[in-house]
Design a protein around this motif. Structure first.
Motif, PDB file in Angstrom:
ATOM      1  N   MET A   1      85.930  37.113-112.534  1.00  0.00           N
ATOM      2  CA  MET A   1      84.743  37.056-111.693  1.00  0.00           C
ATOM      3  C   MET A   1      84.688  38.278-110.787  1.00  0.00           C
ATOM      4  SD  MET A   1      81.983  35.730-110.897  1.00  0.00           S
ATOM      5  CE  MET A   1      82.227  34.486-112.139  1.00  0.00           C
ATOM      6  N   LYS A   2      83.526  38.848-110.627  1.00  0.00           N
ATOM      7  CA  LYS A   2      83.386  40.054-109.840  1.00  0.00           C
ATOM      8  C   LYS A   2      83.822  39.818-108.398  1.00  0.00           C
ATOM      9  CE  LYS A   2      79.578  41.915-112.601  1.00  0.00           C
ATOM     10  NZ  LYS A   2      78.177  42.363-112.587  1.00  0.00           N
ATOM     11  N   GLN A   3      84.554  40.800-107.862  1.00  0.00           N
ATOM     12  CA  GLN A   3      85.091  40.682-106.514  1.00  0.00           C
ATOM     13  C   GLN A   3      83.979  40.576-105.479  1.00  0.00           C
ATOM     14  OE1 GLN A   3      88.299  40.361-106.189  1.00  0.00           O
ATOM     15  NE2 GLN A   3      88.256  40.078-103.973  1.00  0.00           N
ATOM     16  N   ASN A   4      82.853  41.309-105.719  1.00  0.00           N
ATOM     17  CA  ASN A   4      81.771  41.276-104.735  1.00  0.00           C
ATOM     18  C   ASN A   4      81.140  39.893-104.638  1.00  0.00           C
ATOM     19  OD1 ASN A   4      80.625  41.474-107.275  1.00  0.00           O
ATOM     20  ND2 ASN A   4      78.903  42.730-106.611  1.00  0.00           N
ATOM     21  N   HIS A   5      81.195  39.112-105.737  1.00  0.00           N
ATOM     22  CA  HIS A   5      80.708  37.734-105.678  1.00  0.00           C
ATOM     23  C   HIS A   5      81.561  36.910-104.725  1.00  0.00           C
ATOM     24  CE1 HIS A   5      78.153  37.396-109.611  1.00  0.00           C
ATOM     25  NE2 HIS A   5      77.715  38.320-108.780  1.00  0.00           N
ATOM     26  N   LEU A   6      82.863  37.086-104.794  1.00  0.00           N
ATOM     27  CA  LEU A   6      83.756  36.333-103.917  1.00  0.00           C
ATOM     28  C   LEU A   6      83.543  36.723-102.465  1.00  0.00           C
ATOM     29  CD1 LEU A   6      87.079  36.333-105.994  1.00  0.00           C
ATOM     30  CD2 LEU A   6      85.320  34.562-105.866  1.00  0.00           C
ATOM     31  N   LYS A   7      83.315  38.012-102.213  1.00  0.00           N
ATOM     32  CA  LYS A   7      83.040  38.468-100.849  1.00  0.00           C
ATOM     33  C   LYS A   7      81.734  37.870-100.336  1.00  0.00           C
ATOM     34  CE  LYS A   7      85.535  42.870-101.115  1.00  0.00           C
ATOM     35  NZ  LYS A   7      85.411  44.356-101.101  1.00  0.00           N
ATOM     36  N   GLU A   8      80.740  37.830-101.211  1.00  0.00           N
ATOM     37  CA  GLU A   8      79.442  37.250-100.834  1.00  0.00           C
ATOM     38  C   GLU A   8      79.593  35.758-100.532  1.00  0.00           C
ATOM     39  OE1 GLU A   8      74.899  36.935-102.646  1.00  0.00           O
ATOM     40  OE2 GLU A   8      76.614  37.099-104.008  1.00  0.00           O
ATOM     41  N   ILE A   9      80.333  35.062-101.375  1.00  0.00           N
ATOM     42  CA  ILE A   9      80.576  33.631-101.163  1.00  0.00           C
ATOM     43  C   ILE A   9      81.270  33.406 -99.827  1.00  0.00           C
ATOM     44  CG2 ILE A   9      81.899  31.638-101.983  1.00  0.00           C
ATOM     45  CD1 ILE A   9      81.481  32.796-104.850  1.00  0.00           C
ATOM     46  N   ALA A  10      82.306  34.207 -99.560  1.00  0.00           N
ATOM     47  CA  ALA A  10      83.052  34.069 -98.299  1.00  0.00           C
ATOM     48  C   ALA A  10      82.149  34.322 -97.110  1.00  0.00           C
ATOM     49  CB  ALA A  10      84.235  35.037 -98.287  1.00  0.00           C
ATOM     50  N   SER A  11      81.326  35.346 -97.188  1.00  0.00           N
ATOM     51  CA  SER A  11      80.434  35.695 -96.076  1.00  0.00           C
ATOM     52  C   SER A  11      79.424  34.599 -95.795  1.00  0.00           C
ATOM     53  CB  SER A  11      79.705  37.011 -96.414  1.00  0.00           C
ATOM     54  OG  SER A  11      78.729  37.302 -95.443  1.00  0.00           O
ATOM     55  N   VAL A  12      78.796  34.084 -96.858  1.00  0.00           N
ATOM     56  CA  VAL A  12      77.763  33.046 -96.703  1.00  0.00           C
ATOM     57  C   VAL A  12      78.337  31.779 -96.089  1.00  0.00           C
ATOM     58  CG1 VAL A  12      76.251  31.466 -97.973  1.00  0.00           C
ATOM     59  CG2 VAL A  12      76.283  33.892 -98.548  1.00  0.00           C
ATOM     60  N   PHE A  13      79.456  31.316 -96.611  1.00  0.00           N
ATOM     61  CA  PHE A  13      79.975  30.029 -96.155  1.00  0.00           C
ATOM     62  C   PHE A  13      80.750  30.128 -94.840  1.00  0.00           C
ATOM     63  CE2 PHE A  13      79.002  29.008-100.576  1.00  0.00           C
ATOM     64  CZ  PHE A  13      78.225  27.881-100.350  1.00  0.00           C
ATOM     65  N   PHE A  14      81.274  31.316 -94.532  1.00  0.00           N
ATOM     66  CA  PHE A  14      81.858  31.501 -93.197  1.00  0.00           C
ATOM     67  C   PHE A  14      80.748  31.425 -92.145  1.00  0.00           C
ATOM     68  CE2 PHE A  14      83.196  34.002 -89.553  1.00  0.00           C
ATOM     69  CZ  PHE A  14      84.454  33.478 -89.301  1.00  0.00           C
ATOM     70  N   LYS A  15      79.611  32.041 -92.451  1.00  0.00           N
ATOM     71  CA  LYS A  15      78.472  31.981 -91.521  1.00  0.00           C
ATOM     72  C   LYS A  15      77.997  30.546 -91.348  1.00  0.00           C
ATOM     73  CE  LYS A  15      74.290  32.978 -92.871  1.00  0.00           C
ATOM     74  NZ  LYS A  15      73.071  33.680 -93.332  1.00  0.00           N
ATOM     75  N   LEU A  16      77.834  29.837 -92.475  1.00  0.00           N
ATOM     76  CA  LEU A  16      77.388  28.443 -92.388  1.00  0.00           C
ATOM     77  C   LEU A  16      78.399  27.587 -91.626  1.00  0.00           C
ATOM     78  CD1 LEU A  16      75.921  27.803 -95.966  1.00  0.00           C
ATOM     79  CD2 LEU A  16      74.664  28.004 -93.819  1.00  0.00           C
TER      80      LEU A  16
END
Length: 365
Positions: A1-16
């Motif tokens: 899985m692309k690393q940028n997807h994991l970064k995006e997932i982390a960013s979105v759910f950390f914010k939430l």
């Protein structure tokens, strides 16, 4: 899985996880806005299916939804990244409160800062109900089933029983029309782990917990207060911390773990109560598309979905009774509703922060 997807997932759910006040219904509403509406990671129908399925398994519904969304975007790694990112802010904040409580024997005064958040959360939930309801309301029959479920919940019928009943009734109506249809069976597994006493206690609670914070209170009362590990006042204070911090209410476990055994107790309790949810979601997520392909299971899911929307409405009604108690909270709710439906592209995070500021200002009058 692309690393940028994991970064995006982390960013979105950390914010939430940092701004998600108001309980599971509010968290799911924010996820719908962020994941379905804004980022389009999954379709509204699949999001609905995941809500319905999550309501039927033990554990914290909104946290399990973060895991499902992470799995959809980034596979099994995405599931872990999403769940941990969502839980992390609440755990850190709760640990801070737990340390202060252990040191000074009382909780800090935070009510002025969350006064305005609660009525705004109602508006956010209603916007999600509107979007999800349009998708779930496929037929008149489903509308009737949803109405019955809503009425049952408002009259005190247990939410989980209401959802199961709605789903089974929808399945029964389908089988009456097409009696030759076959049923699919979804395997759900539990795992047994051995570790420290605190971990085991909270792992059991996480594996068996259904329903609201009141159910959590009853579980912990039996496991901790009745056995002399915790006083009832400490339990009440712990549940209060879980209610007024962002993210999952089950961060209550972090607070209690700290009281039992400091930092390591908090860590053991946190891992214990959330670990079963990761297991359930890892098992359930890959089979959901297959279940949807079965016509009989699809009929069950459709009924559960409309039932889930009805349960969210019932939760919103109860929140309104408890929250809209004066002109200040009513004003904040009305302003929030206007903003939510008038400025649909505005991120719910800004609504939460704005309502918090407005609530703090109004408490000065």
């Amino acid at each position: 899985m692309k690393q940028n997807h994991l970064k995006e997932i982390a960013s979105v759910f950390f914010k939430l996880g940092s701004i998600a006040f108001g309980g599971p219904a509010a968290h799911i509403a924010m996820m719908d806005d962020e994941i379905v509406k804004k980022r389009k990671w999954i379709t509204s129908q699949h999001f609905l299916d995941l809500i319905g399925a999550t309501n039927l398994i033990p554990g914290p519904n909104s946290t399990e939804m973060t895991m499902h969304c992470g799995h959809e975007r980034g596979g099994i790694k995405g599931m872990f990244v999403a769940g941990i990112s969502f839980i992390f802010p609440a755990v850190v904040i709760t640990m801070l409160f737990a340390w202060m409580y252990a040191e000074y024997g009382q909780l800090p005064e935070v009510e002025p800062f969350i006064y305005g958040i609660k009525p705004a959360v109602i508006a956010i939930i209603l916007s999600a109900v509107y979007r999800l309801g349009k998708k779930a309301l496929k037929t008149t029959t489903l509308g009737i089933l949803g109405s019955i479920t809503l009425i049952a919940c408002l009259f005190g019928f247990h939410e989980i029983l209401a959802l199961f009943s709605c789903g089974l009734l929808g399945l029964a109506l389908f089988l009456v029309k097409k009696p030759t249809s076959s049923l699919g069976i979804a395997p759900f597994l539990l795992i047994n782990l051995s570790s420290l006493k605190t971990f085991l206690i909270f792992c059991k609670v996480g594996a068996l917990l259904y329903g609201s914070g009141y159910v959590l209170f009853a579980f912990l009362d039996a496991e901790l207060v009745a056995t002399g590990l915790l006083t009832r006042q400490e339990l009440i204070d712990a549940v209060a911390v879980g209610q007024f911090t962002p993210g999952p209410v089950l961060s209550t476990a972090t607070f209690i773990g700290w009281q039992l055994n400091g930092f390591w107790g908090a860590l053991a309790a946190t891992i214990g109560i959330f670990l079963p949810s990761f297991v359930f979601v890892a098992i359930l997520n890959p089979i959901m598309p297959k279940l949807r392909k079965s016509k009989s299971i699809a009929a069950f899911l459709d009924a559960v979905n409309i039932g889930a929307v009805a349960v969210i409405i019932a939760v919103c009604v109860e929140m309104g009774k408890d929250t809209l108690v004066d002109w200040r909270t009513t004003t904040i709710a009305i302003v929030s509703l206007i903003i939510v439906f008038g400025f649909k592209k505005l991120n719910s995070a800004f609504i939460v922060l704005g309502a918090s500021f407005l609530g703090f200002i109004l408490t000065l009058f």
